[in-house]
Design an enzyme around this catalytic site. Structure first.
Site, short mmCIF file in Angstrom:
data_model
loop_
_atom_site.label_atom_id
_atom_site.label_comp_id
_atom_site.label_asym_id
_atom_site.label_seq_id
_atom_site.Cartn_x
_atom_site.Cartn_y
_atom_site.Cartn_z
CB CYS A 64 32.04 5.84 -88.88
SG CYS A 64 33.20 5.07 -90.14
CD GLU A 98 21.61 0.77 -88.65
OE1 GLU A 98 21.58 1.83 -88.25
OE2 GLU A 98 22.55 0.66 -89.75
CE LYS A 125 27.16 6.00 -93.22
NZ LYS A 125 26.12 6.33 -92.09
#
Length: 415
Positions: free
Chosen positions: A165, A316, A337
């Site tokens: 990704c 993250e 997303k």
């Protein structure tokens, strides 16, 4: 040696929330979800029955049918996105030096549908090896960059990056480096993916990585929400025309923004899980800032990897807080997303276009489906919940992380 400056002069996109850049931005800025029940095959027996498909795509509007039959869907998406970007850039293909123009693309999987069809056909036969003569050229991931290069006659570097990704961020970083080193003047970069197939859905279901919220697909991709249960698979692609600044100025090009840094790292931890402390994400973002010779306080907006997975989202955010400190509370953060789903190897390209458009329009796209923030995430952080917001945006940092521990970060700056 002084680096040359690199700017973005063209954009193209075909996504689950819009088949052009204009449509894509309309979807982003209005918080549109691209998730719905799968139409490409009967998914009734799968644990996940929905995805973020590209809608109303007729390849014959762009590519002659006889040519399209020789291409996997991910290559078709690549050509369509590249065509929009080239037209948007206003490049005169008759006057540029094509020896100094390249194509560096990204895809995490490549021609999965082609591979699936050929293997099923073979397995259902009597063992006689009858394969389509275009099986291999359609399946291999580099067919996308090759087809773009052939279409425009570009004879510079031509290859594809594969890092799950993170693939497209790696591709864009490579293109950025080729241009700033003076090796080429122009590069078509981006990525495409078409993994909404029986093998794609079944494989990620086997990993228990995808949401199974079949009763409400539109709200299934919910980064940072405490009830998230996995990512939503998406299809599509996007392209950026990267160009050396003086070259762009000389031809009077429209300039969207500048790319000023690219960072990369490895988690060196696990084949699918992120580092629990977000260390690889921290290193990638730190590396990008150092490459751009920028301070953390200069970043206005972070387009996160934000996949809506239980493990990935908090790590993250943890990495962002570690790197940015108190400035974390001054930035806007969002995961697009939540609207497009996860386009795997094409995610970085689509999110790079989103980052560029955020600078152009001075608007932060929202994180939709954020109903109840994960209790492990500081509620004072601006996750841009559910509604886009106007904001002064000079610098955007965009993250992509992939299975295998691959991390890649881009920094875009208003010019």
């Amino acid at each position: 040696m002084a680096f040359k400056r690199v700017v973005v002069t063209g954009l193209g996109a075909i996504t689950p929330i819009g088949n052009t850049v204009e449509e894509f931005w309309h979807g982003l800025s209005n918080g549109v979800s691209g998730a719905a029940i799968i139409t490409k095959f009967d998914a009734s027996k799968f644990r996940t029955k929905f995805a973020c498909e590209v809608k109303n795509f007729d390849v014959t509007q762009f590519i002659p049918r006889q040519d399209a039959r020789k291409m996997d869907l991910f290559t078709q998406y690549a050509l369509v996105a590249a065509d929009e970007a080239v037209k948007d850039s206003g490049i005169d293909l008759e006057t540029i030096n094509k020896n100094k123009a390249g194509v560096i693309w990204g895809s995490g999987i490549g021609g999965l549908k082609t591979f699936e069809e050929e293997v099923i056909n073979f397995a259902s036969g009597d063992g006689t090896p009858k394969f389509n003569p275009f099986f291999i050229p359609k399946m291999i991931a580099d067919s996308a960059s090759g087809q773009i290069s052939i279409k425009y006659g570009l004879r510079g570097p031509n290859y594809i990056t594969v890092s799950a990704c993170a693939s497209t961020n790696n591709a864009i970083i490579d293109a950025f480096n080729y241009i700033r080193l003076g090796r080429i003047n122009i590069c078509i970069s981006g990525g495409s993916e078409a993994a909404i197939t029986q093998a794609g859905i079944g494989g990620f279901n086997g990993l228990r990585a995808m949401s199974e919220r079949n009763d409400d697909p539109a709200t299934a991709s919910r980064p940072y929400d405490k009830d998230r249960d996995g990512f939503v698979l998406g299809d599509g692609g996007a392209a950026l025309i990267l160009e050396e600044y003086e070259h762009a100025k000389a031809r009077g090009a429209k300039i969207y923004c500048e790319i000023v840094g690219g960072g990369m790292s490895s988690d060196a931890y696990h084949i699918t899980a992120p580092h629990p402390e977000g260390y690889g994400a921290f290193l990638s973002m730190q590396d990008a800032l150092e490459d751009a010779n920028m301070k953390p306080e200069e970043v206005d907006y972070v387009n996160t990897h934000g996949t809506s997975t239980p493990l990935g989202d908090p790590q993250e955010i943890k990495a962002i807080q570690q790197l940015f400190g108190d400035h974390t509370y001054n930035m806007s953060i969002s995961s697009t997303k939540s609207m497009t789903g996860h386009l795997l190897g094409a995610a970085g390209a689509v999110e790079s276009v989103a980052a560029v458009l955020a600078i152009k329009h001075q608007v932060v796209p929202p994180t939709i489906n954020l109903f109840n923030i994960d209790e492990t995430i500081d509620p004072k952080i601006d996750l841009t919940p559910n509604v886009a917001k106007s904001k002064k945006i000079d610098v955007v940092l965009s993250n992509c992380f992939g299975f295998g521990g691959h991390n890649a970060t881009l920094i875009f700056k208003k010019i």
